[in-house]
Design a protein around this motif. Sequence first.
Motif, short mmCIF file in Angstrom:
data_model
loop_
_atom_site.label_atom_id
_atom_site.label_comp_id
_atom_site.label_asym_id
_atom_site.label_seq_id
_atom_site.Cartn_x
_atom_site.Cartn_y
_atom_site.Cartn_z
N PHE A 52 0.68 -28.01 26.67
CA PHE A 52 0.60 -28.92 27.90
C PHE A 52 1.74 -28.94 28.97
O PHE A 52 1.52 -29.44 29.96
N HIS A 77 -4.62 -22.95 26.04
CA HIS A 77 -5.89 -22.41 25.44
C HIS A 77 -5.88 -21.22 24.92
O HIS A 77 -6.83 -20.54 24.31
N ILE A 81 -3.68 -23.24 18.59
CA ILE A 81 -3.21 -24.50 17.75
C ILE A 81 -4.07 -25.63 18.08
O ILE A 81 -4.62 -25.87 19.28
N PHE A 91 -15.61 -35.80 23.20
CA PHE A 91 -16.35 -35.83 24.34
C PHE A 91 -17.36 -36.79 24.30
O PHE A 91 -18.60 -36.58 23.50
N HIS A 93 -20.08 -37.14 26.20
CA HIS A 93 -21.38 -36.83 26.58
C HIS A 93 -21.99 -35.73 25.66
O HIS A 93 -23.03 -35.54 25.79
N PHE A 102 -17.84 -27.55 19.59
CA PHE A 102 -17.48 -27.08 21.27
C PHE A 102 -16.49 -25.95 21.20
O PHE A 102 -16.62 -25.04 22.05
N ARG A 151 -11.83 -24.03 15.17
CA ARG A 151 -11.22 -22.87 15.59
C ARG A 151 -10.20 -22.12 14.31
O ARG A 151 -9.51 -21.26 15.10
N THR B 8 1.59 -28.16 34.02
CA THR B 8 1.49 -26.58 33.51
C THR B 8 0.24 -26.23 33.98
O THR B 8 -0.02 -24.95 33.81
N GLU B 411 -6.98 -36.60 27.97
CA GLU B 411 -7.06 -36.02 26.76
C GLU B 411 -8.37 -35.20 26.46
O GLU B 411 -8.22 -34.31 25.72
N LEU B 412 -9.33 -35.47 27.15
CA LEU B 412 -10.72 -34.69 27.18
C LEU B 412 -10.39 -33.28 27.48
O LEU B 412 -10.80 -32.19 26.65
N GLU B 414 -7.44 -31.80 27.74
CA GLU B 414 -6.68 -31.06 26.72
C GLU B 414 -7.47 -30.74 25.69
O GLU B 414 -6.97 -29.55 24.98
N ALA B 415 -8.12 -31.56 24.99
CA ALA B 415 -8.79 -31.28 23.97
C ALA B 415 -9.81 -29.86 24.05
O ALA B 415 -9.70 -29.05 23.09
N ALA B 416 -10.28 -29.98 25.20
CA ALA B 416 -11.24 -28.55 25.68
C ALA B 416 -10.38 -27.61 25.58
O ALA B 416 -10.66 -26.33 25.33
N MET B 417 -8.96 -27.69 26.15
CA MET B 417 -8.10 -26.53 26.10
C MET B 417 -7.70 -26.01 24.89
O MET B 417 -7.61 -25.11 24.46
N THR B 418 -7.31 -26.96 23.87
CA THR B 418 -6.90 -26.56 22.59
C THR B 418 -7.95 -25.95 21.90
O THR B 418 -7.80 -25.30 20.83
N LEU B 419 -9.26 -26.34 22.33
CA LEU B 419 -10.28 -25.68 21.64
C LEU B 419 -10.83 -24.09 22.30
O LEU B 419 -11.83 -23.73 22.21
N GLY B 420 -9.91 -23.79 23.24
CA GLY B 420 -10.12 -22.42 23.75
C GLY B 420 -10.67 -22.33 25.24
O GLY B 420 -10.67 -21.17 25.64
N ARG B 421 -10.84 -23.39 25.77
CA ARG B 421 -11.48 -23.45 27.10
C ARG B 421 -10.13 -23.14 28.17
O ARG B 421 -9.22 -23.70 28.11
N SER B 422 -10.49 -22.23 29.06
CA SER B 422 -9.28 -22.01 30.18
C SER B 422 -9.41 -23.29 30.80
O SER B 422 -10.36 -24.11 31.15
N PRO B 423 -8.25 -23.58 31.55
CA PRO B 423 -8.30 -25.15 32.40
C PRO B 423 -9.41 -25.19 33.21
O PRO B 423 -9.96 -26.25 33.28
N ALA B 429 -16.23 -28.65 32.00
CA ALA B 429 -16.89 -29.00 30.90
C ALA B 429 -16.56 -30.67 30.57
O ALA B 429 -17.51 -31.42 29.96
N THR B 430 -15.63 -31.27 30.94
CA THR B 430 -15.47 -32.68 30.69
C THR B 430 -15.19 -33.23 31.80
O THR B 430 -16.28 -34.18 32.05
#
Lengths: 348, 512
Positions: A52, A77, A81, A91, A93, A102, A151, B8, B411-412, B414-423, B429-430
Amino acid sequence: MSFLQLKSVSKRFGAIIAVDQVSLTVPAGNRTVIVGPSGSGKTTLLRLIAGFEAPDAGSIAMENNVLADGQNFIPAHRRGIGLVAQHGALFPHLSIADNIGFGLDHGADRQARILALMEMVELDSIMLHRRPHELSGGQQQRVAVARALARRPRLMLLDEPFSALDAGLREATRKSVSRVLTQAGITTILVTHDQAEALSFGDQVAVLRAGRVVQAGPPSELYFHPGDRETASFLGDVVVLRATFGDNFADCALGRVLADTAGHTGNGDIMLRPEQLRLSTAVAEGQVSPARVTAVEFGGSSCVVAVRLDGSDKPLTFRMSAFEAPEVGAGVRISVVGKAHIFGRSKA
Amino acid sequence: MAFLQRRTSSIAAPATGAAIVVSIAALVPLGFILWITFQTGWGTASALLFRPRVGQLLVNTTLLEALAVPLSVLLGVALAWLTERTSLPGARLWSWLAVAPLAIPAFVHSYAWMTVAPGWSGLPAAVSISVLAYFPFLYLPVAAQLRRLDPAVEEAAAALGLDPWRVFFRVVLPQLRFAICSGALLIGLHLLAEYGLYVTVRFDTFTTAIMDQFQSAFNGPAANMIALVLAIYCLGLLVLEQVLRGNARYARVGGGAARMPTPRQLGWYALPCLLLPLAITFLALGVPLLTLIRWLMIGGAGIWHAEVATAFMQTVLLAVVGGLLATITAMPMAWLSVRAPGRLAYILESCHYYVGSLPGVVVALALVTLAVHAFLPLYQTIATLLLAYLLLFLPRALVGLRSSVAQTPIELEEAAMTLGRSPWRAVLATTVRLAAPGAAASMALVGLGIATELTATLMLAPSGVETLATGFWSSTSELDYARAAPYAALMILLSLPLIFLLQAQSKRMAGR
């Protein structure tokens, strides 16, 4: 074998240096804890590893792949990690099932995988269709762990995930998360400001202070052989006494105690943990260590006994059962278990 | 652009780009007026500027602001205190009724008063009707702030020996300063922008003068010069508010949630105290509504002709499209100001807000001038009208969006990004998903603003396009008050949701 390697990583925000030349090696399958007081740069360090933030200097590599250095930067992404945030960051929602799923593809085995993950973190499948706000704090954290595990990350980052939970739940959640991660063989980095948590969770503990790693090593090494006084008192209560060094011993107000004095002569400080001290009321004729009890504070299961050594103005405190506590004014003898530590002699 | 390096996230750059484009687009019309003025030459410009007519308008507008704003503050604070802090019977009902006048456009207020008291005109009429139409803008933030004050602070003051009056003036009132300043600014800006009300009561302000010039003589340079003065006046109000507001923060110190305040028992004073909300409700709601009903009854079925239906459909269409446009346009700025705040974001946000605080007449005139001089095909098109709405109501869209983005933790994403979503996909999504209710509220606020907008619509609407506001206006201009009534009734009906929205929002702010 090093799995994750940080080399002289630095990060500044304006005039503030959040992370200052941090080098750290995490072996595969290891549990490393980054511990430090608030504002020491722990979270920034974690965010640098997660992707980040980009480091201003230094490099981060995982399994010999560069994640970030001067030129390259792999965004979060694409790092693979996992991250569990302080409050879970579920989330709001989405249902529990959709939270866990997810990061999963919409394939045929998705549902089965979600159920397997829930079982892994010991969540009842009746929660599948609930919303995050309908779960307790501990359950939410388990969902967050399951979501990150989905993941199959090679590295899991835990950002104070237990600090929002109350004491009893905290320990139970920590144990179960630790077990799940060990079973899955995932390298883990936990960030915390809680020294007890750090010492019990980690195979390796790195103490961070003002953006620098001041010491890293196995928990017991750090606890009994801290590099300096600040680290010593951050990791637990300490008794520091003036002493005269001899050959493998030191003479102090408690008498002669064992110590690794190699390389030390003359006078200096020695460090003991309070649990190394034993208090007894039986003072034999002619024995030294004339000490007196100055106060006894009743506290239920344990009493705090304050003892003043001759020639010292700072009292030592002992915790003991009320049945064993001596009277105020009684003469007592203090013996020492194990060796005293001399600062600047850390093996790590 | 230091913040771009710090973050970033690959979204900050394109979002900043989009916000810069919107900001520049927002400033172009104004820049154009300046350019035209510059081209006019100093001689002509000073001749147009320094003449008795402009001086008289300046005096009129200033008198109006200096009288109506303080009166609204007095009335708003008094009503807010009564409904929020005392045992006033029916406090909850009065609180709704104090917000309700906002559903009635100011020019419908004046239309009602012209029916009731045809001789009531000039400064006294302008001031009194302005206060009745606009005081809720002050009541709302002040009441919300009163609900949030920690009663422990007032108790501490009382324990230090202050009597209730001194507690109010030394402890409560200072904590209301932010709310009073922002409410007063909102009223001040509305007074500058209002057209219909002052035409009806025959009181000349900058706005009515510009419209006069524009409609009768189409005197470009003269209108432009007055518009420039008006824009500067508006900027002056913004600066004045900044100065008065100061930079002190009045946040509650300490953890935990504040207790509910204990209402002050009015005892026998309850009866005289009731007179205030009763009188205000009668004047600000009773008079306009009763007049309207009377005209509707006089008109009967005959006044509900097809033109009303057409105007209604066109209004709804413009409101929906305009609301959607403004909300989408405000999105990058809302995200930036929350996720990547910094000097640049602050400047861009100020651009978004400044143009929105300009009177509709200035924005419309700028667009007309721009279209006539540079993009003639755009002159008198729906596109120009929608652009004007966009510029005027951008702040409304931004306010709602910004707060809902702020309520979505980063954080949401960021959580989505660590789960593989592009920014981009992570934000979609969030944050975008969770900001949807705020976006809906923004769209409603903008849409309702459009539904009752008069000045810019009069100036920019292509022939054949009639909204409820312009339909109402053309009927009253022909003194056909009965014929105007259905338009007014529909505008009020459309605006009612706004009241629910605003009231609900201010209650939610206080966590009730």
